[in-house]
Write an enzyme that holds these catalytic residues in place. Sequence first.
Site, PDB file in Angstrom:
ATOM      1  N   ASN A  32      41.273  31.393  39.753  1.00 38.32           N
ATOM      2  CA  ASN A  32      42.499  32.024  40.218  1.00 38.32           C
ATOM      3  C   ASN A  32      42.982  31.269  41.446  1.00 38.32           C
ATOM      4  OD1 ASN A  32      44.518  33.661  41.164  1.00 38.32           O
ATOM      5  ND2 ASN A  32      43.183  35.392  41.695  1.00 38.32           N
ATOM      6  N   TRP A  33      44.039  30.503  41.273  1.00 35.28           N
ATOM      7  CA  TRP A  33      44.515  29.642  42.373  1.00 35.28           C
ATOM      8  C   TRP A  33      45.274  30.426  43.433  1.00 35.28           C
ATOM      9  CZ3 TRP A  33      46.892  24.892  39.283  1.00 35.28           C
ATOM     10  CH2 TRP A  33      45.866  24.282  38.550  1.00 35.28           C
ATOM     11  N   LYS A  34      45.619  31.656  43.126  1.00 26.71           N
ATOM     12  CA  LYS A  34      46.419  32.485  44.049  1.00 26.71           C
ATOM     13  C   LYS A  34      47.694  31.712  44.439  1.00 26.71           C
ATOM     14  CE  LYS A  34      42.198  34.849  45.223  1.00 26.71           C
ATOM     15  NZ  LYS A  34      41.416  35.612  46.179  1.00 26.71           N
TER      16      LYS A  34
ATOM     17  N   HIS B 280      44.769  42.492  40.185  1.00 26.99           N
ATOM     18  CA  HIS B 280      43.915  41.880  41.217  1.00 26.99           C
ATOM     19  C   HIS B 280      44.026  42.707  42.495  1.00 26.99           C
ATOM     20  CE1 HIS B 280      42.427  39.026  44.162  1.00 26.99           C
ATOM     21  NE2 HIS B 280      41.823  38.417  43.168  1.00 26.99           N
TER      22      HIS B 280
ATOM     23  N   GLU C 139      44.446  41.932  45.421  1.00 21.02           N
ATOM     24  CA  GLU C 139      45.546  41.532  46.314  1.00 21.02           C
ATOM     25  C   GLU C 139      46.877  42.099  45.820  1.00 21.02           C
ATOM     26  OE1 GLU C 139      44.587  37.368  46.183  1.00 21.02           O
ATOM     27  OE2 GLU C 139      42.739  37.812  47.273  1.00 21.02           O
TER      28      GLU C 139
ATOM     29  N   GLU D 250      35.501  42.726  40.920  1.00 23.12           N
ATOM     30  CA  GLU D 250      35.635  41.982  42.166  1.00 23.12           C
ATOM     31  C   GLU D 250      35.547  42.955  43.343  1.00 23.12           C
ATOM     32  OE1 GLU D 250      37.794  37.959  41.509  1.00 23.12           O
ATOM     33  OE2 GLU D 250      39.269  39.462  42.033  1.00 23.12           O
TER      34      GLU D 250
ATOM     35  N   GLY E 205      36.847  36.095  49.250  1.00 29.19           N
ATOM     36  CA  GLY E 205      37.263  35.189  50.324  1.00 29.19           C
ATOM     37  C   GLY E 205      36.475  35.335  51.608  1.00 29.19           C
TER      38      GLY E 205
ATOM     39  N   SER F 133      33.556  35.309  46.141  1.00 30.83           N
ATOM     40  CA  SER F 133      32.729  34.260  46.762  1.00 30.83           C
ATOM     41  C   SER F 133      31.772  33.587  45.782  1.00 30.83           C
ATOM     42  CB  SER F 133      31.987  34.822  47.983  1.00 30.83           C
ATOM     43  OG  SER F 133      32.908  35.254  48.966  1.00 30.83           O
TER      44      SER F 133
ATOM     45  N   GLY G  23      38.007  32.242  43.202  1.00 27.21           N
ATOM     46  CA  GLY G  23      39.181  31.972  44.033  1.00 27.21           C
ATOM     47  C   GLY G  23      39.032  30.622  44.721  1.00 27.21           C
ATOM     48  N   GLY G  24      38.592  30.653  45.962  1.00 21.87           N
ATOM     49  CA  GLY G  24      38.528  29.452  46.804  1.00 21.87           C
ATOM     50  C   GLY G  24      37.874  28.251  46.140  1.00 21.87           C
TER      51      GLY G  24
HETATM   52  P1  13P Z   1      37.005  33.987  46.258  1.00 15.99           P
HETATM   53  O1  13P Z   1      36.229  33.276  45.174  1.00 15.99           O
HETATM   54  O2  13P Z   1      37.777  33.070  47.145  1.00 15.99           O
HETATM   55  O3  13P Z   1      36.138  34.970  46.989  1.00 15.99           O
HETATM   56  O4  13P Z   1      38.136  34.856  45.511  1.00 15.99           O
HETATM   57  C1  13P Z   1      37.774  35.696  44.468  1.00 15.99           C
HETATM   58  C2  13P Z   1      39.000  36.163  43.798  1.00 15.99           C
HETATM   59  O5  13P Z   1      39.751  36.947  44.354  1.00 15.99           O
HETATM   60  C3  13P Z   1      39.289  35.651  42.454  1.00 15.99           C
HETATM   61  O6  13P Z   1      40.300  36.377  41.841  1.00 15.99           O
END
Ligand code: 13P
Length: 260
Positions: A12-14, A103, A105, A175, A181, A218, A239-240
């Site tokens: 997920n590149w956000k 998600h 967010e 999640e 993050g 993470s 994510g990251g």
């Molecule tokens: P991180 O891997 O950066 O913790 O993010 C997880 C995430 O929100 C994937 O959708």
Amino acid sequence: MATPRRPIIAGNWKMFKTTQEATAFVEALWQKVQSRATAELPEIVVCPPFTALSTVKQQVEKLGAPFIVAAQTMESRDNGAYTGEISPLMLADLGIRWVVLGHSERRQYFNETDETVTAKTLAALKHGMTPIVCVGEELQERENGLTDAVIEQQIRAVCSQLQTSDLPKIVIAYEPVWAIGTGKVCEAAEANRVCALIRHFVGEYGPAEQTRILYGGSVKADNTQALMSQSDIDGGLVGGASLEAESFFGIIQHASPVTA
Ligand code: 13P
């Protein structure tokens, strides 16, 4: 005997990457992935921002890369006066068949609720898309012993509205919000306990054995194997560490069906 669940690693590149950065990433990932037989790989999903979806989709097709291209969210309605929104029909128009929904967010910053997430999940299924439905508790909820109740509510809200035959088609991502993050990964046994609980709740509405349940929060190459070797974790939503081809490929390697 039931077919084993094929693992999924989704990036997920956000709100990151211009089209140029996105194509450079896909090219670099393809260079690494090409050396592997498809049977050795998990299903690989990339979730670019809307602006890069079309470019990435076309690039993936041109390369013949086994990457699924997914949107990060969508509106539930097909069209209408909803300025700025993107509908399932518009995603279908680009050939996009997968979408991340609910998600944390989106829930936290854009007021998405169990109700809207359910409407979007139904819309995805109506259009033959695979939704990755995200659930997870916040830190305070965990500290107050509410994790299981929060998960139960989020899962029941969606699953109670689905046809029994839809349950194997959806993907669920657990999640925990406090792990996103932050570098604080949920311990593998605990992540598995919650994923098994999710499977249990899904199972109250129909067959849950084929439903793939991912862990997110993470995920890195060095914790992937511990997470993926658990009985009820079928992959990761990253994510990251999905933003660089090197780190994303490290996760893919540790999630391959042959090493899992
Ligand atoms: P991180 O891997 O950066 O913790 O993010 C997880 C995430 O929100 C994937 O959708």
